[in-house]
Design an enzyme around this catalytic site. Structure first.
Site, PDB file in Angstrom:
ATOM      1  N   ASP A  40       0.771  -1.221   0.124  1.00 12.15           N
ATOM      2  CA  ASP A  40      -0.282   0.066   0.011  1.00 12.15           C
ATOM      3  C   ASP A  40       0.938   1.385  -0.064  1.00 12.15           C
ATOM      4  OD1 ASP A  40       0.054   0.913   3.215  1.00 12.15           O
ATOM      5  OD2 ASP A  40      -0.123  -1.426   2.904  1.00 12.15           O
TER       6      ASP A  40
ATOM      7  N   GLU B 233      -7.603   4.950  12.222  1.00 12.35           N
ATOM      8  CA  GLU B 233      -6.473   4.483  13.183  1.00 12.35           C
ATOM      9  C   GLU B 233      -6.075   5.514  14.118  1.00 12.35           C
ATOM     10  OE1 GLU B 233      -2.479   5.006  11.040  1.00 12.35           O
ATOM     11  OE2 GLU B 233      -3.609   4.582   9.487  1.00 12.35           O
TER      12      GLU B 233
END
Length: 294
Positions: free
Chosen positions: A96, A188
């Site tokens: 990613d 997150e």
């Protein structure tokens, strides 16, 4: 009259005759010297050769790696090309990326391989909050697909912002097609919001994207954040979980995760910066079945 005898002359000493070395013996000595010179020259050339040092270093490196890996989990081994340990039980691997990796040569990413490990997919950062578009998103989205890598776009979620508006902004900048991975929301941190507010806005985001695309988004989070704030609140959504440097992801038996981000420091050809490395929880058939079909 007595005749006196002359005294006998003393015996003459024999002088040793110096013999010249035979031509055959001289020739043999020269041959030995020549062979010795050739042998020493050959050894010197070998020692001075970069290939010799490369061989020695490679042998030493392999031996040292064996020592390092001795006694470790055989299903979690070092892949020298990628410069990380990779769990060997998974067969579909990916990365990613965002602006942090800079300009990427996606063709080099695609052709890189060690043993059976190669890059099949890439999650690419598209947006953040309600205003920020990743400056490399369009290029990465275009060039990765052109190189034959299966792509998925992700949005970095800001819990203090409207989830509905973030979803709208995300979908305005990403056009998913058949064969792409489902859209991803990266949550997150609380960023000053309460857990309740975060979950409320995240729910609004997820529902907006699903209503527009017809596909449930994937939720990305770190293992600790997921367990603290998300677990049991978003049943039915597939997960992408970050948990680094472990031979296995221990997220719990009932955790339905699809992707595992197991390292944040991989080295991949075509990328001039360390990059996150991911594994898909399933085989290649399951991976293909997970892709967008409409």
């Amino acid at each position: 009259m007595t005749v006196k005898k002359k005294p006998a002359a003393p015996p003459r000493k024999k002088t040793a005759v110096k013999r010249k070395p035979s031509p055959r013996k001289k020739k043999k000595t020269n041959k030995i010297n020549t062979n010795l010179i050739i042998a020493l020259t050959g050894i010197a050339l070998i020692l001075l050769s970069p290939f010799y040092y490369g061989y020695v270093l490679n042998t030493f490196s392999s031996a040292w790696q064996w020592v390092r890996d001795f006694g470790k989990d055989p299903h979690y081994r070092t892949y020298k090309s990628f410069d990380i340990n990779i769990p060997t039980k998974y067969t579909v691997h990916g990365i990613d990326v965002s602006y942090a990796q800079g300009k990427i040569d996606w063709h080099k990413v695609k052709v890189m391989q060690e043993d059976s490990v190669h890059i099949t997919f890439a999650f690419i950062k598209a947006t953040e909050g309600v205003l920020l578009v990743d400056p490399y998103f369009k290029r990465n989205w275009r060039e990765a697909a052109k190189a034959g890598i299966i792509c998925g776009a992700y949005h970095y979620f800001r819990p203090e912002k409207s989830g509905k508006w973030q979803a709208r902004f995300f979908m305005q900048n990403v056009n998913v097609e058949k064969g792409d991975m489902p859209m991803v929301v990266d949550v997150e941190t609380l960023k000053g919001a309460s857990p309740e507010q975060m979950r409320k806005e995240l729910k609004a985001f997820l529902e907006s994207v699903e209503a527009k695309t017809g596909t449930k988004p994937i939720i990305y989070s770190g293992l600790s954040f997921y367990k603290d704030y998300l677990q049991s609140y978003f049943e039915g959504y597939r997960l992408w979980i970050a948990h680094y440097y472990k031979p296995e992801l221990k997220a719990g038996r009932n955790t339905q995760w699809l992707f595992w981000q197991h390292s944040d420091k991989a080295r991949v050809n075509g990328i001039n910066h360390t990059v996150d490395f991911d594994a898909f929880h399933g085989d290649s058939i399951a991976f293909r079945n997970m892709l967008i079909t409409d």
